[in-house]
Design a protein around this motif. Structure first.
Motif, mmCIF file in Angstrom:
data_model
loop_
_atom_site.group_PDB
_atom_site.id
_atom_site.type_symbol
_atom_site.label_atom_id
_atom_site.label_comp_id
_atom_site.label_asym_id
_atom_site.label_seq_id
_atom_site.Cartn_x
_atom_site.Cartn_y
_atom_site.Cartn_z
ATOM 1 N N TYR A 29 0.826 -1.218 0.000
ATOM 2 C CA TYR A 29 0.000 0.000 0.000
ATOM 3 C C TYR A 29 0.856 1.263 0.000
ATOM 4 O O TYR A 29 0.380 2.338 -0.371
ATOM 5 C CB TYR A 29 -0.929 0.004 1.214
ATOM 6 C CG TYR A 29 -0.212 -0.003 2.547
ATOM 7 C CD1 TYR A 29 0.234 1.170 3.138
ATOM 8 C CD2 TYR A 29 0.004 -1.195 3.226
ATOM 9 C CE1 TYR A 29 0.888 1.166 4.352
ATOM 10 C CE2 TYR A 29 0.660 -1.222 4.446
ATOM 11 C CZ TYR A 29 1.097 -0.041 5.005
ATOM 12 O OH TYR A 29 1.739 -0.058 6.212
ATOM 13 N N SER A 30 2.125 1.171 0.422
ATOM 14 C CA SER A 30 2.982 2.353 0.501
ATOM 15 C C SER A 30 3.980 2.453 -0.647
ATOM 16 O O SER A 30 4.711 3.442 -0.746
ATOM 17 C CB SER A 30 3.756 2.344 1.826
ATOM 18 O OG SER A 30 4.557 1.180 1.938
ATOM 19 N N GLU A 31 4.023 1.456 -1.533
ATOM 20 C CA GLU A 31 4.970 1.482 -2.649
ATOM 21 C C GLU A 31 4.570 2.568 -3.644
ATOM 22 O O GLU A 31 3.409 2.672 -4.044
ATOM 23 C CB GLU A 31 5.007 0.123 -3.343
ATOM 24 C CG GLU A 31 6.031 0.029 -4.451
ATOM 25 C CD GLU A 31 6.106 -1.361 -5.053
ATOM 26 O OE1 GLU A 31 6.833 -1.528 -6.051
ATOM 27 O OE2 GLU A 31 5.416 -2.275 -4.530
ATOM 28 N N SER A 38 -0.770 9.712 -10.468
ATOM 29 C CA SER A 38 -2.182 9.980 -10.806
ATOM 30 C C SER A 38 -2.569 9.321 -12.130
ATOM 31 O O SER A 38 -3.262 9.907 -12.962
ATOM 32 C CB SER A 38 -2.441 11.492 -10.875
ATOM 33 O OG SER A 38 -2.186 12.100 -9.633
ATOM 34 N N ALA A 39 -2.138 8.080 -12.292
ATOM 35 C CA ALA A 39 -2.429 7.348 -13.529
ATOM 36 C C ALA A 39 -3.869 6.846 -13.532
ATOM 37 O O ALA A 39 -4.432 6.525 -12.477
ATOM 38 C CB ALA A 39 -1.464 6.170 -13.670
ATOM 39 N N PRO A 40 -4.502 6.771 -14.703
ATOM 40 C CA PRO A 40 -5.863 6.229 -14.793
ATOM 41 C C PRO A 40 -5.844 4.714 -14.651
ATOM 42 O O PRO A 40 -4.787 4.080 -14.668
ATOM 43 C CB PRO A 40 -6.308 6.654 -16.193
ATOM 44 C CG PRO A 40 -5.037 6.755 -16.970
ATOM 45 C CD PRO A 40 -3.991 7.233 -16.008
ATOM 46 N N ASP A 50 -2.619 7.235 -7.011
ATOM 47 C CA ASP A 50 -2.902 8.539 -6.422
ATOM 48 C C ASP A 50 -1.797 9.533 -6.772
ATOM 49 O O ASP A 50 -0.930 9.257 -7.605
ATOM 50 C CB ASP A 50 -3.083 8.402 -4.907
ATOM 51 C CG ASP A 50 -1.828 7.871 -4.216
ATOM 52 O OD1 ASP A 50 -0.772 7.792 -4.869
ATOM 53 O OD2 ASP A 50 -1.917 7.525 -3.024
ATOM 54 N N GLU A 51 -1.832 10.704 -6.124
ATOM 55 C CA GLU A 51 -0.869 11.756 -6.461
ATOM 56 C C GLU A 51 0.561 11.411 -6.049
ATOM 57 O O GLU A 51 1.503 12.091 -6.460
ATOM 58 C CB GLU A 51 -1.290 13.073 -5.802
ATOM 59 C CG GLU A 51 -1.238 13.075 -4.280
ATOM 60 C CD GLU A 51 -2.478 12.463 -3.668
ATOM 61 O OE1 GLU A 51 -2.583 12.453 -2.432
ATOM 62 O OE2 GLU A 51 -3.348 11.992 -4.432
ATOM 63 N N LEU A 52 0.734 10.367 -5.236
ATOM 64 C CA LEU A 52 2.068 9.914 -4.852
ATOM 65 C C LEU A 52 2.507 8.680 -5.630
ATOM 66 O O LEU A 52 3.571 8.121 -5.361
ATOM 67 C CB LEU A 52 2.113 9.614 -3.352
ATOM 68 C CG LEU A 52 1.848 10.798 -2.413
ATOM 69 C CD1 LEU A 52 1.875 10.342 -0.963
ATOM 70 C CD2 LEU A 52 2.867 11.911 -2.644
ATOM 71 N N GLY A 53 1.676 8.243 -6.566
ATOM 72 C CA GLY A 53 2.016 7.076 -7.370
ATOM 73 C C GLY A 53 1.723 5.753 -6.689
ATOM 74 O O GLY A 53 2.233 4.708 -7.122
ATOM 75 N N ARG A 54 0.890 5.759 -5.653
ATOM 76 C CA ARG A 54 0.547 4.522 -4.953
ATOM 77 C C ARG A 54 -0.686 3.882 -5.582
ATOM 78 O O ARG A 54 -1.620 4.577 -5.988
ATOM 79 C CB ARG A 54 0.296 4.804 -3.463
ATOM 80 C CG ARG A 54 1.515 5.355 -2.738
ATOM 81 C CD ARG A 54 1.213 5.743 -1.308
ATOM 82 N NE ARG A 54 0.208 6.788 -1.227
ATOM 83 C CZ ARG A 54 -0.141 7.412 -0.100
ATOM 84 N NH1 ARG A 54 0.455 7.076 1.034
ATOM 85 N NH2 ARG A 54 -1.072 8.338 -0.101
ATOM 86 N N ASP A 55 -0.671 2.576 -5.628
ATOM 87 C CA ASP A 55 -1.756 1.810 -6.254
ATOM 88 C C ASP A 55 -3.029 1.960 -5.425
ATOM 89 O O ASP A 55 -3.084 1.552 -4.256
ATOM 90 C CB ASP A 55 -1.339 0.342 -6.347
ATOM 91 C CG ASP A 55 -2.324 -0.480 -7.167
ATOM 92 O OD1 ASP A 55 -3.429 0.012 -7.459
ATOM 93 O OD2 ASP A 55 -1.991 -1.632 -7.502
#
Length: 268
Positions: A29-31, A38-40, A50-55
């Motif tokens: 969860y933190s990777e 913010s990928a679709p 999200d905005e930090l690149g977390r799944d």
């Protein structure tokens, strides 16, 4: 059980198993995936990042694990306190019953959610994620006992006038043995009903705390923490998949209510 209750129970089991084995289904969860900010949604990230690149999908699974595992733990603590105080109030009677009943009424007169918010706000905000999880659900369990205690007290009062307890008392059974071996086992249906009713209440309470930033600390996810990400309405319009935590929360609470319809038939 009715067909709808069976379907709801199966769905809850699937969700619980998926959250328990989140480590095998999704990454941590933190990777952070720096190349996918913010990928679709995609095959790699079913709910995007999200905005930090977390799944987001991984965070949803781990957040479901936190909420679905610890809400029952808080409900168990709350039910235990309610059983102890409510059962003793009716069993001891007299001054003790008046004192405990007054405490229950006083506790019920307070705004429960605001009391929870005040208690959580007094705790340090820079606590570790694991400590924040324990503190949050410990507060839920310690502050949610009043309503079940009143119901358990009424059920205990009814049982005390039953024939089998009158015969046990006449046979000379000690008060402690009468309470633990005869009274408490017969309160089991009421205790189970109060326990299961408390679970969705605590799930929603944690979500409320998380929305206000007083729930589980980052980076550990929970449903409340995930719902905080919905503060930006403009972003939701462009990324509707961000509503997945809301949809899952509503479906899980609805399934719990469907499953618990059998408990409503237990006389208190």
């Amino acid at each position: 059980m009715k067909r709808t209750q069976v379907i709801a129970l199966i769905f809850l089991c699937v969700i619980a198993l998926a959250s328990l084995f989140a480590g095998f289904i999704a990454p941590s969860y933190s990777e952070q995936f720096r190349d996918f900010i913010s990928a679709p949604p995609s095959a790699r990230f079913p709910l995007g990042t999200d905005e930090l690149g977390r799944d987001r999908f991984a965070r949803l699974l781990y957040g479901t694990r936190v909420s679905l595992l610890l809400a029952p733990a808080a409900a168990l603590l709350s039910t235990f306190i309610a059983a102890l105080l409510g059962g003793l109030a009716a069993y001891l009677g007299g001054y003790w019953e008046k004192a405990i009943t007054t405490g229950i009424d006083l506790f019920l007169s307070l705004p429960w959610l605001f009391l929870l918010l005040a208690a959580r706000a007094m705790l340090p905000l820079n606590t570790s994620p694991v400590t924040s999880v324990i503190l949050t659900f410990l507060l839920l369990g310690c502050l949610g006992w009043a309503t079940p205690a009143r119901i358990i007290r009424a059920g205990t009062r009814t049982l005390l006038n039953s024939d089998f307890l009158i015969h046990a008392r006449a046979a000379g059974i000690s008060p402690a043995s009468l309470f633990w071996r005869h009274l408490m086992p017969n309160l089991r249906p009421i205790l189970l009903a109060q326990f299961w009713i408390s679970v969705p209440v605590f799930v929603l309470s944690e979500a409320n705390l998380g929305l206000l930033g007083l729930g589980v600390s980052e980076p550990l996810p929970s449903w409340g923490a995930l719902l905080r990400e919905l503060e930006n309405y403009t972003e939701i319009l462009h990324s509707p998949w961000m509503l997945a935590p809301v949809a899952l929360l509503v479906i899980v609470v609805a399934c719990l209510q469907v499953v618990l319809r059998t408990e409503d038939q237990i006389p208190c």
